[in-house]
Design an enzyme around this catalytic site. Sequence first.
Site, PDB file in Angstrom:
ATOM      1  CD  GLN A 128      68.039 -18.878  56.258  1.00 32.03           C
ATOM      2  OE1 GLN A 128      67.744 -17.911  55.400  1.00 32.03           O
ATOM      3  NE2 GLN A 128      67.610 -18.741  57.452  1.00 32.03           N
ATOM      4  CB  SER A 163      71.586 -14.463  50.894  1.00 31.45           C
ATOM      5  OG  SER A 163      70.106 -14.330  50.711  1.00 31.45           O
ATOM      6  CD  GLU A 246      66.181 -15.448  58.367  1.00 32.79           C
ATOM      7  OE1 GLU A 246      65.991 -16.698  58.464  1.00 32.79           O
ATOM      8  OE2 GLU A 246      66.331 -15.392  56.898  1.00 32.79           O
TER       9      GLU A 246
HETATM   10  C1  LIG Z   1      66.127 -11.295  49.197  1.00 31.73           C
HETATM   11  C2  LIG Z   1      65.841 -12.604  49.586  1.00 31.73           C
HETATM   12  C3  LIG Z   1      66.800 -13.337  50.156  1.00 31.73           C
HETATM   13  C4  LIG Z   1      66.653 -14.780  50.575  1.00 31.73           C
HETATM   14  N1  LIG Z   1      67.476 -15.318  51.308  1.00 31.73           N
HETATM   15  C5  LIG Z   1      67.313 -16.646  51.519  1.00 31.73           C
HETATM   16  C6  LIG Z   1      68.537 -17.496  52.192  1.00 31.73           C
HETATM   17  O1  LIG Z   1      69.442 -17.007  52.403  1.00 31.73           O
HETATM   18  N2  LIG Z   1      68.250 -18.631  52.338  1.00 31.73           N
HETATM   19  C7  LIG Z   1      66.974 -19.377  52.311  1.00 31.73           C
HETATM   20  O2  LIG Z   1      66.707 -20.754  52.307  1.00 31.73           O
HETATM   21  N3  LIG Z   1      66.046 -18.761  51.556  1.00 31.73           N
HETATM   22  C8  LIG Z   1      66.339 -17.373  51.221  1.00 31.73           C
HETATM   23  N4  LIG Z   1      65.203 -16.751  50.558  1.00 31.73           N
HETATM   24  C9  LIG Z   1      63.889 -17.419  50.366  1.00 31.73           C
HETATM   25  C10 LIG Z   1      62.768 -17.070  51.384  1.00 31.73           C
HETATM   26  O3  LIG Z   1      62.781 -17.757  52.639  1.00 31.73           O
HETATM   27  C11 LIG Z   1      61.649 -17.513  50.241  1.00 31.73           C
HETATM   28  O4  LIG Z   1      61.451 -16.877  49.116  1.00 31.73           O
HETATM   29  C12 LIG Z   1      60.063 -17.259  51.001  1.00 31.73           C
HETATM   30  O5  LIG Z   1      60.053 -18.031  52.348  1.00 31.73           O
HETATM   31  C13 LIG Z   1      59.131 -17.754  50.143  1.00 31.73           C
HETATM   32  O6  LIG Z   1      59.055 -19.009  49.438  1.00 31.73           O
HETATM   33  P1  LIG Z   1      58.974 -19.114  48.096  1.00 31.73           P
HETATM   34  O7  LIG Z   1      59.562 -18.036  47.193  1.00 31.73           O
HETATM   35  O8  LIG Z   1      59.008 -20.623  47.660  1.00 31.73           O
HETATM   36  O9  LIG Z   1      57.233 -18.621  47.643  1.00 31.73           O
HETATM   37  P2  LIG Z   1      55.786 -19.565  47.908  1.00 31.73           P
HETATM   38  O10 LIG Z   1      56.031 -20.454  49.232  1.00 31.73           O
HETATM   39  O11 LIG Z   1      55.917 -20.452  46.781  1.00 31.73           O
HETATM   40  O12 LIG Z   1      54.651 -18.475  48.111  1.00 31.73           O
HETATM   41  C14 LIG Z   1      54.198 -18.037  46.649  1.00 31.73           C
HETATM   42  C15 LIG Z   1      53.204 -16.988  47.277  1.00 31.73           C
HETATM   43  O13 LIG Z   1      51.948 -17.760  47.994  1.00 31.73           O
HETATM   44  C16 LIG Z   1      51.917 -17.355  49.208  1.00 31.73           C
HETATM   45  N5  LIG Z   1      51.856 -18.403  50.127  1.00 31.73           N
HETATM   46  C17 LIG Z   1      52.185 -19.550  50.471  1.00 31.73           C
HETATM   47  N6  LIG Z   1      51.905 -20.238  51.334  1.00 31.73           N
HETATM   48  C18 LIG Z   1      50.764 -19.454  51.886  1.00 31.73           C
HETATM   49  C19 LIG Z   1      49.751 -19.485  52.999  1.00 31.73           C
HETATM   50  N7  LIG Z   1      49.693 -20.900  53.905  1.00 31.73           N
HETATM   51  N8  LIG Z   1      48.712 -18.641  53.210  1.00 31.73           N
HETATM   52  C20 LIG Z   1      48.986 -17.659  52.432  1.00 31.73           C
HETATM   53  N9  LIG Z   1      49.571 -17.429  51.413  1.00 31.73           N
HETATM   54  C21 LIG Z   1      50.559 -18.143  51.137  1.00 31.73           C
HETATM   55  C22 LIG Z   1      53.340 -16.579  49.687  1.00 31.73           C
HETATM   56  O14 LIG Z   1      52.984 -15.536  50.680  1.00 31.73           O
HETATM   57  C23 LIG Z   1      53.585 -15.959  48.382  1.00 31.73           C
HETATM   58  O15 LIG Z   1      53.036 -14.604  48.022  1.00 31.73           O
HETATM   59  C24 LIG Z   1      65.242 -15.261  50.270  1.00 31.73           C
HETATM   60  C25 LIG Z   1      64.247 -14.736  49.542  1.00 31.73           C
HETATM   61  C26 LIG Z   1      64.712 -13.487  49.396  1.00 31.73           C
HETATM   62  C27 LIG Z   1      63.602 -12.658  48.497  1.00 31.73           C
END
Ligand SMILES: Cc1cc2nc3c(=O)[nH]c(=O)nc-3n(C[C@H](O)[C@H](O)[C@H](O)COP(=O)(O)OP(=O)(O)OC[C@H]3O[C@@H](n4cnc5c(N)ncnc54)[C@H](O)[C@@H]3O)c2cc1C
Length: 396
Positions: A128, A163, A246
């Site tokens: 993805q 992933s 998902e």
């Molecule tokens: C094990 C794992 C597998 C994954 N696999 C995939 C994959 O296969 N493909 C893929 O595309 N992605 C994947 N991801 C990514 C995942 O979708 C993102 O990590 C997730 O959407 C959060 O985005 P970020 O890491 O950029 O954090 P950020 O968006 O930068 O968030 C940082 C912090 O701010 C908080 N925050 C952000 N916006 C808000 C808001 N509006 N209100 C309140 N709090 C907020 C969040 O909750 C978090 O605590 C994976 C993640 C993990 C952990």
Amino acid sequence: MDLRYSESEQRFRSDLRAWLSEALLTLPPKPADDDWAGRRAFDTSWQRMLFDAGYAGIDWPTEYGGRGATPTEALIFLEETEAAGAPYVGVNFVGSLHAGPTIIADGTPEQKARYLEPILRGDEVWCQGFSEPGAGSDLASLQTRAVRDGDHYVVTGAKIWTSFAQVADFCELLVRTDPDAPKHRGISWLILPMDTPGIEVRPLRTIVGSSEFSEVFLTDVRVPVENRVGEENDGWRVAMITFSFERGTAFVGELAQTGRLLRGLVEVAKQVRRGEGSAWDDPGIRREIGHLAAEVDALWALTKRNITRAEQTGSPGLGVSVSKLAYSELRHRLGDLAIRILGRWGLSLDDVAGVPGGEQVRGWFYAMSVSIAAGTSQVQRNIVAERILGLPKEPS
Ligand SMILES: Cc1cc2nc3c(=O)[nH]c(=O)nc-3n(C[C@H](O)[C@H](O)[C@H](O)COP(=O)(O)OP(=O)(O)OC[C@H]3O[C@@H](n4cnc5c(N)ncnc54)[C@H](O)[C@@H]3O)c2cc1C
């Protein structure tokens, strides 16, 4: 919701149990966490065994090669495979649990004919490509560009946390096809063959020492226009379909696994010494474990409701955000309790002094990723507040 099992459901359960008892004897040993070629071979050959026995795509419609099982049969399948200790979907997660269902919901007849059966047979693995370094929770800010050039899109950008990218044949990819449109309106959902020139996959190492996900760099990658699912610039709507699978049904198997982890924790508590007896002699510990067991049961009932809804409407809907949130929080509480019970034995990823604690410690680490992957708990709370409870939107 009818909680009793019909005769045919009971027959389904006993046939499956009989098949599992023989099939599992033929499985090779599980490969090491970081042996990705071995993991792909193991997971896809289990998928092939399911396919040959008629259990692949348990809830996919029969016209697309699935079993067309009822929601209750699908839950029985998860209960029985989990109870028997059968492998989980592994690298087939994206293909079988959300890319395939998205193509069933919104793909063209040609896309359905081309992509669905190889997923079910375990011949092709998907990943993805949604998140980007600057677009996680705020996914609609994604910057990866796709510029039309005749009957191709030329894609340039970077994805992260992808992933299983290192073993995938295809990627469900979100790209920006109209940079001038409002951010939710200029996105398209593409099927990217991972062997296309211009793709570089760089695995990232996680806290448990394995490379579950990768960075994916895309430079002038040519993707045929016919690989687009949904209309151009309508990819956000398609992505919401992907998310509903998902966040909803894809976590159901994990919930079944959580029940097993909790039963394992009872065994751990019985073996961990506390004074003259064991941790299990502590009524406070027993009460906490009992609470968690009740929560697993309640979530199982909620899941049945989501799945019944998916059956009626084609998609599990927004209720999945409630389930995903509750499941993530439950996993955190379970992990914290396990670490408290294990005490200093929780410092190792391996079993110590014969106490089966390694699995619990891994479960604790895993909980941290559950509340981030597929939309963080904060984001699920926003969805529940704004779109289910109708509370005011957060200021932008
Ligand atoms: C094990 C794992 C597998 C994954 N696999 C995939 C994959 O296969 N493909 C893929 O595309 N992605 C994947 N991801 C990514 C995942 O979708 C993102 O990590 C997730 O959407 C959060 O985005 P970020 O890491 O950029 O954090 P950020 O968006 O930068 O968030 C940082 C912090 O701010 C908080 N925050 C952000 N916006 C808000 C808001 N509006 N209100 C309140 N709090 C907020 C969040 O909750 C978090 O605590 C994976 C993640 C993990 C952990």
